[in-house]
Scaffold this motif. Structure first.
Motif, PDB file in Angstrom:
ATOM      1  N   UNK A   1     -38.492   4.178 -27.740  1.00 15.33           N
ATOM      2  CA  UNK A   1     -39.765   4.704 -27.270  1.00 15.33           C
ATOM      3  C   UNK A   1     -41.151   3.648 -28.723  1.00 15.33           C
ATOM      4  N   UNK A   2     -39.857   4.514 -29.729  1.00 19.71           N
ATOM      5  CA  UNK A   2     -40.516   4.603 -31.179  1.00 19.71           C
ATOM      6  C   UNK A   2     -41.020   3.238 -31.608  1.00 19.71           C
ATOM      7  N   UNK A   3     -39.884   2.230 -31.796  1.00 17.57           N
ATOM      8  CA  UNK A   3     -40.221   0.784 -31.372  1.00 17.57           C
ATOM      9  C   UNK A   3     -41.106  -0.500 -30.879  1.00 17.57           C
ATOM     10  N   UNK A   4     -40.782   0.367 -29.383  1.00 14.48           N
ATOM     11  CA  UNK A   4     -41.871  -0.146 -28.922  1.00 14.48           C
ATOM     12  C   UNK A   4     -43.383   0.312 -28.161  1.00 14.48           C
ATOM     13  N   UNK A   5     -43.532   1.473 -29.204  1.00 19.86           N
ATOM     14  CA  UNK A   5     -45.082   2.162 -28.973  1.00 19.86           C
ATOM     15  C   UNK A   5     -45.848   1.133 -30.363  1.00 19.86           C
ATOM     16  N   UNK A   6     -44.634   0.585 -31.510  1.00 22.34           N
ATOM     17  CA  UNK A   6     -45.887   0.116 -32.258  1.00 22.34           C
ATOM     18  C   UNK A   6     -45.364  -1.607 -31.995  1.00 22.34           C
ATOM     19  N   UNK A   7     -44.509  -1.689 -31.133  1.00 12.25           N
ATOM     20  CA  UNK A   7     -44.239  -3.884 -30.828  1.00 12.25           C
ATOM     21  C   UNK A   7     -45.934  -3.683 -29.916  1.00 12.25           C
ATOM     22  N   UNK A   8     -45.608  -2.617 -29.071  1.00 17.32           N
ATOM     23  CA  UNK A   8     -47.294  -3.050 -28.031  1.00 17.32           C
ATOM     24  C   UNK A   8     -48.267  -2.059 -28.916  1.00 17.32           C
TER      25      UNK A   8
ATOM     26  N   UNK B   1     -49.347   0.538 -31.265  1.00 21.66           N
ATOM     27  CA  UNK B   1     -49.577   1.248 -31.015  1.00 21.66           C
ATOM     28  C   UNK B   1     -49.732   2.214 -29.932  1.00 21.66           C
ATOM     29  N   UNK B   2     -49.062   2.156 -29.153  1.00 20.53           N
ATOM     30  CA  UNK B   2     -49.847   2.364 -27.759  1.00 20.53           C
ATOM     31  C   UNK B   2     -49.208   4.320 -27.075  1.00 20.53           C
ATOM     32  N   UNK B   3     -49.930   4.731 -27.055  1.00 17.53           N
ATOM     33  CA  UNK B   3     -49.673   6.337 -27.697  1.00 17.53           C
ATOM     34  C   UNK B   3     -49.304   6.872 -26.418  1.00 17.53           C
ATOM     35  N   UNK B   4     -49.166   6.403 -25.511  1.00 17.24           N
ATOM     36  CA  UNK B   4     -48.093   7.128 -24.488  1.00 17.24           C
ATOM     37  C   UNK B   4     -46.555   6.248 -24.387  1.00 17.24           C
ATOM     38  N   UNK B   5     -46.170   5.549 -25.166  1.00 15.37           N
ATOM     39  CA  UNK B   5     -45.242   5.334 -25.678  1.00 15.37           C
ATOM     40  C   UNK B   5     -45.108   6.380 -27.146  1.00 15.37           C
ATOM     41  N   UNK B   6     -45.066   6.186 -27.576  1.00 10.68           N
ATOM     42  CA  UNK B   6     -45.420   7.324 -29.197  1.00 10.68           C
ATOM     43  C   UNK B   6     -45.478   8.608 -28.937  1.00 10.68           C
ATOM     44  N   UNK B   7     -45.840   8.825 -27.784  1.00  9.62           N
ATOM     45  CA  UNK B   7     -46.003  10.511 -27.272  1.00  9.62           C
ATOM     46  C   UNK B   7     -44.304  10.662 -27.028  1.00  9.62           C
TER      47      UNK B   7
ATOM     48  N   UNK C   1     -42.149   8.962 -27.169  1.00  9.44           N
ATOM     49  CA  UNK C   1     -41.152   8.732 -28.265  1.00  9.44           C
ATOM     50  C   UNK C   1     -40.665  10.138 -28.723  1.00  9.44           C
ATOM     51  N   UNK C   2     -42.035  10.489 -29.355  1.00 10.89           N
ATOM     52  CA  UNK C   2     -41.646  12.309 -30.359  1.00 10.89           C
ATOM     53  C   UNK C   2     -41.068  13.177 -29.033  1.00 10.89           C
ATOM     54  N   UNK C   3     -41.597  13.000 -28.376  1.00 15.26           N
ATOM     55  CA  UNK C   3     -40.703  14.174 -27.657  1.00 15.26           C
ATOM     56  C   UNK C   3     -39.304  14.053 -27.541  1.00 15.26           C
ATOM     57  N   UNK C   4     -39.185  12.681 -26.900  1.00 18.14           N
ATOM     58  CA  UNK C   4     -37.419  12.295 -26.505  1.00 18.14           C
ATOM     59  C   UNK C   4     -36.422  12.576 -27.559  1.00 18.14           C
ATOM     60  N   UNK C   5     -37.106  12.226 -29.175  1.00 24.85           N
ATOM     61  CA  UNK C   5     -36.318  12.041 -30.326  1.00 24.85           C
ATOM     62  C   UNK C   5     -36.412  14.052 -30.866  1.00 24.85           C
ATOM     63  N   UNK C   6     -37.337  14.556 -30.778  1.00 25.90           N
ATOM     64  CA  UNK C   6     -37.236  16.491 -30.971  1.00 25.90           C
ATOM     65  C   UNK C   6     -36.053  16.754 -29.971  1.00 25.90           C
ATOM     66  N   UNK C   7     -36.664  16.748 -28.278  1.00 25.94           N
ATOM     67  CA  UNK C   7     -35.411  16.698 -27.880  1.00 25.94           C
ATOM     68  C   UNK C   7     -33.716  16.598 -28.315  1.00 25.94           C
TER      69      UNK C   7
END
Length: 139
Positions: free
Chosen positions: A21-28, A30-36, A38-44
């Motif tokens: 999701x982090x990579x998809x957020x950067x490719x799109x 810097x889509x804030x929804x995808x990056x958010x 990504x952060x939540x999934x990564x931390x979990x």
């Protein structure tokens, strides 16, 4: 073979999903929804893989405090829709927190069948070693 508990398997899934999701957020762009997400999934995922106590210890060590602060500020900026600046600050935090693992990752990737010969090529190996911080003996 690595034996993982069921909780750790879910953690690997969440961490992988967060990275994707982090990579998809950067490719799109810097889509804030995808990056958010990504952060939540990564931390979990990190919490599920190594446990709550070890995760809190990892992020609160004095030598990792600058990376933890940058990572947290980056997450807060992404959650408040300032995704580009949050991404830049969070990337600095990720490098400060997980930078020591890159040398291990490069050594692991060199043992893979397809990517290993490419990373071990005499023209590519010095560049990859310098970027990842792999220490090579001068002899």
């Amino acid at each position: 073979m690595i034996w993982l508990t069921q909780t750790q398997k879910f953690g690997v899934f969440f961490t992988s999903a967060g990275t994707l999701l982090f990579l998809l957020g950067v490719v799109s762009l810097f889509d804030a929804g995808l990056l958010a997400m990504a952060n939540i999934s990564f931390l979990v995922g990190i919490f599920l893989i190594i446990g709550t106590q070890k995760t809190l210890y990892f992020f609160s060590r004095p030598q990792k405090m600058r990376g933890t602060i940058c990572f947290a500020i980056g997450i807060i900026l992404i959650l408040t829709k300032h995704s580009f600046f949050g991404f830049v600050i969070e990337t600095f935090g990720i490098l400060a927190l997980f930078g020591e693992f890159f040398a291990t990752l490069v050594q692991f990737l060199r043992s893979m069948p397809v990517i290993g010969p490419f990373l071990s090529h005499p023209m590519v190996a010095p560049v990859v070693d310098k970027l990842a911080g792999v220490r090579v003996l001068p002899i």
